[in-house]
Design a protein around this motif. Structure first.
Motif, short mmCIF file in Angstrom:
data_model
loop_
_atom_site.label_atom_id
_atom_site.label_comp_id
_atom_site.label_asym_id
_atom_site.label_seq_id
_atom_site.Cartn_x
_atom_site.Cartn_y
_atom_site.Cartn_z
N LYS A 169 0.84 -1.07 -0.33
CA LYS A 169 -0.29 0.08 0.23
C LYS A 169 0.71 0.81 0.04
O LYS A 169 1.70 1.38 1.01
N HIS A 170 0.60 1.94 -0.93
CA HIS A 170 1.19 2.78 -1.72
C HIS A 170 1.66 4.29 -0.68
O HIS A 170 2.38 4.71 0.74
N ASN A 186 6.86 8.13 -4.64
CA ASN A 186 7.09 6.35 -4.52
C ASN A 186 6.42 6.22 -5.08
O ASN A 186 6.31 5.33 -5.29
N ALA A 187 5.44 7.14 -5.79
CA ALA A 187 4.55 6.65 -6.66
C ALA A 187 4.69 6.53 -7.89
O ALA A 187 3.74 5.48 -8.73
N LEU A 188 5.71 6.30 -8.17
CA LEU A 188 6.53 6.55 -9.12
C LEU A 188 7.75 4.88 -9.39
O LEU A 188 7.95 4.21 -10.68
N ILE A 189 7.55 4.65 -8.25
CA ILE A 189 8.26 3.27 -8.16
C ILE A 189 7.31 1.88 -7.72
O ILE A 189 6.59 1.61 -7.57
N MET A 190 7.91 0.92 -9.17
CA MET A 190 7.03 -0.73 -9.07
C MET A 190 7.26 -1.21 -8.72
O MET A 190 6.53 -1.86 -7.97
N ASP A 191 8.20 -1.32 -8.43
CA ASP A 191 8.73 -2.65 -7.19
C ASP A 191 9.31 -1.83 -5.68
O ASP A 191 10.01 -1.39 -5.94
N LEU A 192 8.06 -1.96 -4.76
CA LEU A 192 8.61 -1.03 -3.98
C LEU A 192 9.50 -1.76 -3.43
O LEU A 192 10.00 -1.21 -2.00
N ASN A 193 9.83 -2.84 -3.13
CA ASN A 193 11.21 -3.48 -2.09
C ASN A 193 12.40 -2.13 -2.33
O ASN A 193 13.46 -2.54 -1.31
N GLU A 241 15.86 11.98 -9.80
CA GLU A 241 15.68 11.71 -10.88
C GLU A 241 14.04 11.23 -11.38
O GLU A 241 13.96 11.78 -12.69
N ARG A 242 13.93 10.41 -10.31
CA ARG A 242 12.25 9.71 -10.90
C ARG A 242 11.42 11.01 -11.06
O ARG A 242 10.64 11.11 -12.14
N ALA A 243 11.33 11.91 -10.23
CA ALA A 243 10.33 13.31 -10.13
C ALA A 243 11.23 13.70 -11.14
O ALA A 243 9.97 14.76 -12.01
N ALA A 244 11.56 13.91 -11.93
CA ALA A 244 12.44 15.14 -12.73
C ALA A 244 12.20 14.60 -13.68
O ALA A 244 11.01 15.26 -15.23
N THR A 296 0.17 10.49 -16.53
CA THR A 296 1.58 9.59 -16.55
C THR A 296 0.31 8.24 -15.68
O THR A 296 -0.38 9.30 -15.16
N LYS A 297 0.64 7.40 -14.76
CA LYS A 297 -0.57 6.38 -13.80
C LYS A 297 -0.07 7.43 -12.73
O LYS A 297 -1.30 7.49 -12.05
N ALA A 298 1.57 7.54 -12.70
CA ALA A 298 1.21 8.21 -11.30
C ALA A 298 0.21 9.59 -11.20
O ALA A 298 0.02 9.67 -9.82
#
Length: 248
Positions: free
Chosen positions: A123-124, A166-173, A207-210, A229-231
């Protein structure tokens, strides 16, 4: 003994803060005091006090006498938050490693285990809260009151940024892997390593946010009015809903 009831403007601020952080109020959206006061069923004066508190936290800004806007997050904003947050969290990690005690280590490890459990829940929202809680724990166990106070001023912007990133991360691990070295360095009493890791920790998030920002703006130009985007769709989901009443 009596429990002091919180002021209505504080409760209104709590409601609006959650609306912003949950994506029900989205970046770039403009709101008026009249409309928000009616939705929350509070006076204009109460609402204005709540909005000023959120402006102090960096979550909203006044654009006219009675109009407010949720700031759009730019690459420059990400860089400023990254560098300032990195300085504070780097200092906190160093101090935590230098002055660690058995109780501090236990508190830190418990906070990290809560992050691991949150990631396991997939859960994000829960992950974002545990993520911020871990960083706040590192700051808190330093016992450095002025550092704690300064981090508190930045806390809601950090929280907003963590939720978006964190919403952009597919693998939360991946989030566990990014935090574990910092925790280990503090527990092992390695201040220089802890500070370096804490300072560098947010670079991938920037970098993810940019990259997401570039994609979203490009897609917005191609398809006006649609989430790029999905995010972005997740962050903007429910943006037309009315806020919960402050006096509920």
């Amino acid at each position: 003994m009596k429990v002091e009831r919180r002021s209505l403007d504080s409760r209104a601020a709590d409601v609006l803060r959650e609306q912003i952080l949950s994506g029900n109020l989205v970046p770039g959206q403009r709101v008026t005091e009249t409309a928000l006061a009616a939705q929350l069923e509070v006076s204009r004066g109460t609402l204005r006090a709540a909005l000023r508190a959120l402006a102090h936290e960096g979550l909203i800004q006044q654009v006219a006498y009675t109009k407010w806007m949720l700031p759009e997050f730019s690459h420059a904003d990400a860089w400023e938050l990254y560098t300032l947050r990195g300085t504070l969290e780097g200092m906190a990690a160093r101090l935590a490693a230098e002055h660690r005690t058995r109780d501090c280590v236990a508190t830190l490890e418990a906070a990290f285990e809560r992050l691991v459990a949150a990631v396991g829940s997939r859960k994000h929202g829960r992950v974002a809260e545990a993520d911020l809680a871990l960083h706040k724990t590192i700051v808190a166990i330093t016992g450095h009151q002025r550092l704690i106070d300064q981090y508190r001023l930045l806390e809601q912007q950090v929280r907003h940024y963590i939720i978006s990133s964190n919403a952009l991360i597919m693998d939360l691990n991946q989030i566990v892997a990014e935090h574990q070295p910092i925790v280990r360095a503090i527990v092992a009493g390695e201040p220089e390593k802890a500070e370096r890791l804490a300072r560098q920790h947010n670079a991938p998030e920037v970098e993810r946010a940019a990259e997401a920002l570039v994609r979203e703006r490009a897609a917005a130009k191609a398809s006006p009015g649609k989430p790029a985007t999905k995010a972005a769709a997740r962050r903007g989901a429910g943006s037309q809903k009315e806020p919960v009443k402050a006096n509920a």
